[in-house]
Design a protein around this motif. Structure first.
Motif, short mmCIF file in Angstrom:
data_model
loop_
_atom_site.label_atom_id
_atom_site.label_comp_id
_atom_site.label_asym_id
_atom_site.label_seq_id
_atom_site.Cartn_x
_atom_site.Cartn_y
_atom_site.Cartn_z
N ILE A 1 126.40 -23.85 51.72
CA ILE A 1 125.14 -24.36 51.18
C ILE A 1 124.02 -23.66 51.93
O ILE A 1 123.84 -23.88 53.14
CB ILE A 1 125.03 -25.89 51.33
CG1 ILE A 1 126.14 -26.58 50.54
CG2 ILE A 1 123.66 -26.37 50.85
CD1 ILE A 1 126.17 -28.09 50.69
N CYS A 2 123.31 -22.81 51.23
CA CYS A 2 122.25 -22.00 51.83
C CYS A 2 120.90 -22.63 51.49
O CYS A 2 120.54 -22.73 50.32
CB CYS A 2 122.32 -20.57 51.31
SG CYS A 2 120.99 -19.50 51.90
N THR A 3 120.15 -23.03 52.52
CA THR A 3 118.85 -23.66 52.28
C THR A 3 117.74 -22.80 52.89
O THR A 3 117.96 -22.07 53.86
CB THR A 3 118.77 -25.07 52.89
OG1 THR A 3 118.67 -24.99 54.31
CG2 THR A 3 120.01 -25.88 52.51
N GLY A 4 116.55 -22.94 52.32
CA GLY A 4 115.41 -22.18 52.80
C GLY A 4 114.54 -22.92 53.79
O GLY A 4 113.57 -22.36 54.30
N PHE A 5 114.88 -24.18 54.09
CA PHE A 5 114.11 -24.96 55.07
C PHE A 5 114.96 -26.12 55.54
O PHE A 5 115.84 -26.62 54.81
CB PHE A 5 112.78 -25.44 54.49
CG PHE A 5 112.90 -26.30 53.26
CD1 PHE A 5 112.75 -27.67 53.34
CD2 PHE A 5 113.15 -25.74 52.02
CE1 PHE A 5 112.85 -28.48 52.21
CE2 PHE A 5 113.26 -26.53 50.88
CZ PHE A 5 113.11 -27.90 50.98
N ASP A 6 114.74 -26.57 56.76
CA ASP A 6 115.61 -27.56 57.39
C ASP A 6 115.64 -28.90 56.68
O ASP A 6 116.67 -29.58 56.67
CB ASP A 6 115.20 -27.77 58.85
CG ASP A 6 115.65 -26.63 59.75
OD1 ASP A 6 116.55 -25.88 59.35
OD2 ASP A 6 115.07 -26.47 60.85
N GLU A 7 114.51 -29.32 56.10
CA GLU A 7 114.49 -30.61 55.42
C GLU A 7 115.48 -30.63 54.25
O GLU A 7 116.08 -31.67 53.95
CB GLU A 7 113.08 -30.92 54.93
CG GLU A 7 112.09 -31.27 56.04
CD GLU A 7 112.49 -32.52 56.80
OE1 GLU A 7 113.02 -33.45 56.16
OE2 GLU A 7 112.27 -32.56 58.02
N ALA A 8 115.65 -29.50 53.59
CA ALA A 8 116.65 -29.42 52.52
C ALA A 8 118.05 -29.57 53.09
O ALA A 8 118.91 -30.26 52.51
CB ALA A 8 116.51 -28.10 51.76
N ALA A 9 118.31 -28.93 54.22
CA ALA A 9 119.63 -29.03 54.85
C ALA A 9 119.94 -30.48 55.23
O ALA A 9 121.06 -30.96 55.03
CB ALA A 9 119.68 -28.13 56.08
N LEU A 10 118.94 -31.18 55.78
CA LEU A 10 119.15 -32.58 56.17
C LEU A 10 119.38 -33.47 54.94
O LEU A 10 120.20 -34.40 54.98
CB LEU A 10 117.96 -33.08 56.97
CG LEU A 10 117.73 -32.38 58.32
CD1 LEU A 10 116.39 -32.79 58.92
CD2 LEU A 10 118.85 -32.69 59.29
N GLY A 11 118.66 -33.19 53.85
CA GLY A 11 118.87 -33.96 52.63
C GLY A 11 120.25 -33.75 52.05
O GLY A 11 120.92 -34.70 51.59
N VAL A 12 120.74 -32.52 52.07
CA VAL A 12 122.09 -32.21 51.58
C VAL A 12 123.12 -32.95 52.42
O VAL A 12 124.11 -33.50 51.89
CB VAL A 12 122.32 -30.69 51.64
CG1 VAL A 12 123.80 -30.36 51.56
CG2 VAL A 12 121.55 -30.00 50.52
#
Length: 520
Positions: free
Chosen positions: A300-311
């Motif tokens: 799962i490749c995200t462009g910002f940390d908040e997206a990573a935390l949501g995933v």
């Protein structure tokens, strides 16, 4: 008598001629002597025939007069020195306006700008727009009227400033775009950021290496991947996406990487305003439509940390456990404190650290070089390391791109050592390793182990039953073969007579994982 007089006159004339012939040598000697004795006085002849010298500079004054003259000269010199040492009034420091989107996320940048600008002799004027583009426009108008020396602008909306910046350009005030490139205007002089495309390539290369995609390709294997990119109105997010795809596109083209959701374009992967909640809802949608229950993408490749935390939140809700083979490799960008904690705990593979203190200093260096060069054309121009990548729709903007750093579980303590975080802010909390749930036992097995029916007679009486009470015999566990002979009717009757809920029913309810269905 006449002859005598004529003789005297002739003698006088001859003497004059003789004296005239000698006069040149005597005059020369006198001039030489005068040069050697200058300052000693010429002297005069008194009536008594004695010669007295005029007062000279060195040796004709009395001691008292010399001392007074010296004091007077010293006083004059001191007065002159004092006049020369009077400090001139300092020139008024040039004002530099620093306009940032909000205080919560940009305070570190503001501190770095303030210290570096003051160090170089400027007066920083730092303002926050609190996410309101119209407020930022008003701030630009006010500082334009004040005729500040320069603008440093991190735009709330990169596309929302062309009109107001036209007035800034007319006022001949330089504009330095910071972090996000200001679009659709020729008023921008320079741009400073952690290069989005450059950083994107870093992320893509880390994925290739950590997943060993070249070996997977050789073995004709594949890995699944999903993308959660930055805001659609963020030019920097677009550059980051482009950098990632430059590296990963060949693996997508040959099938080494597969994206089951088909979300590959920036429009399909971008999350407006960098929303964590939008990342969660999209992750739920993707898992529900394209993956079996309990499964997740490999990457799962995200462009910002908040997206990573949501995933991560969605994976937890789905019962996919960190540390198991079903947990995906998650990438982030920004090194937010919560993400760094999860990196240390092994939940996020890595994030990209872009130190705002470094980018702010580099931007201020560009401002200083530009303003110094306005006063001195021979001074060096602002340093630029990218002349072609950043087209804002009107012009190619010269940029200085800072280098980002990959942070993972092996080196996250760098952020503590360099003072960016304290240990308490990023150290992971000690939590027990989650254990998968065991299969539920059948009702009959559980009943044999945990249910001890209370006879009906005991529930109806307030006194303790006597040893002679008939129901007492039914409490004694029967041999296994006798239990098998019990009828369904007697078992049902026993359950109806129970005063409490059997232990089996107490344990069964929390074992039903309803949120799995809800998440899908």
């Amino acid at each position: 008598m006449k002859n005598k007089t004529a003789g005297i006159l002739l003698s006088l004339i001859m003497a004059s001629v003789f004296l005239a012939g000698c006069g040149t040598n005597e005059a020369t000697e006198a001039a030489s002597e005068s040069a050697q004795t200058e300052g000693e006085g010429t002297g005069e002849i008194t009536e008594d025939g004695e010669k007295t010298e005029d007062a000279g500079v060195n040796d004709t004054e009395t001691p008292e007069e010399s001392e007074a003259a010296e004091k007077e000269e010293e006083a004059e010199a001191e007065k002159k020195d004092a006049e020369e040492e009077v400090p001139e009034e300092p020139e008024e420091a040039l004002k530099v306006a620093v306009l940032l989107p909000d205080e919560e996320n940009w305070s570190a940048d503001a501190d770095a700008f303030e210290s570096s600008l003051e160090e170089d002799g400027y007066e920083p004027e730092i303002c926050y727009a609190e996410g309101d583009v119209s407020r930022q426009v008003s701030q630009i108008q006010e500082f334009t009227e004040e005729q500040v020396a320069a603008f440093i602008i991190a735009p709330v909306d990169p596309y929302g400033l062309p009109d107001v910046l036209a007035d800034v350009k007319e006022a001949d005030i330089p504009v330095f775009s910071y972090e996000d490139l200001i679009m659709d205007t020729n008023a921008v002089n320079y741009y400073t950021a952690f290069g989005g495309r450059q950083t994107g390539r870093q992320i893509g290369q880390e994925i290739v290496e950590r997943q060993d995609l070249d070996k997977v390709r050789e073995e004709k294997g594949s890995r699944t991947i999903e993308f959660f990119m930055g805001s659609l109105d963020d030019s920097q997010a677009l550059f980051l996406y482009n950098g990632i795809m430059e590296v990963l596109q060949p693996y997508l083209d040959d099938g080494t990487l597969q994206c089951p959701s088909g979300r590959l374009s920036f429009d399909d992967t971008g999350l407006l305003r960098g929303s964590s909640s939008l990342a969660e809802s999209r992750m739920q949608e993707i898992l529900g439509e394209f993956y079996d229950e309990g499964e997740a993408p490999d990457i799962i490749c995200t462009g910002f940390d908040e997206a990573a935390l949501g995933v991560e939140n969605v994976l937890d809700e789905q019962g996919i456990l960190s540390g198991t083979e079903n947990w995906p490799m998650i990438t982030g960008a920004g090194c937010e404190a919560g993400a760094v904690k999860d990196i240390a705990a092994g939940r996020i593979e890595f994030s990209i650290f872009m130190d705002p203190r470094e980018s702010a200093r580099e931007c201020e260096n560009m401002v200083d070089a530009f303003l110094v060069r306005e006063e001195d054309p021979e001074a060096e121009e602002p340093e630029v390391n990218d002349y072609e990548s950043y087209d804002n729709g009107v012009k190619i903007v010269g940029a200085y791109l800072c280098s980002a750093q990959v942070i993972d579980a092996d080196n996250y303590e760098i952020l503590i050592d360099n003072g960016y975080y304290t240990e308490d802010e990023v150290e992971p909390e000690a939590t027990p390793t989650p254990v998968p749930e065991e299969p539920e036992p059948t009702p009959t097995e559980e009943a044999e182990k945990t249910v001890t029916p209370t006879p009906a007679g005991r529930t109806e009486k307030t006194a303790e039953p006597t040893p002679s009470d008939e129901p007492e015999e039914t409490v004694t566990p029967a041999p296994e073969e006798e239990k098998e002979e019990e009828t369904d009717a007697s078992v049902a009757e026993e359950k109806e007579e129970l005063t409490g809920t059997p232990a089996l029913e107490e344990e069964e309810e929390p074992r039903v994982t309803l949120n799995k269905k809800a998440g899908r």
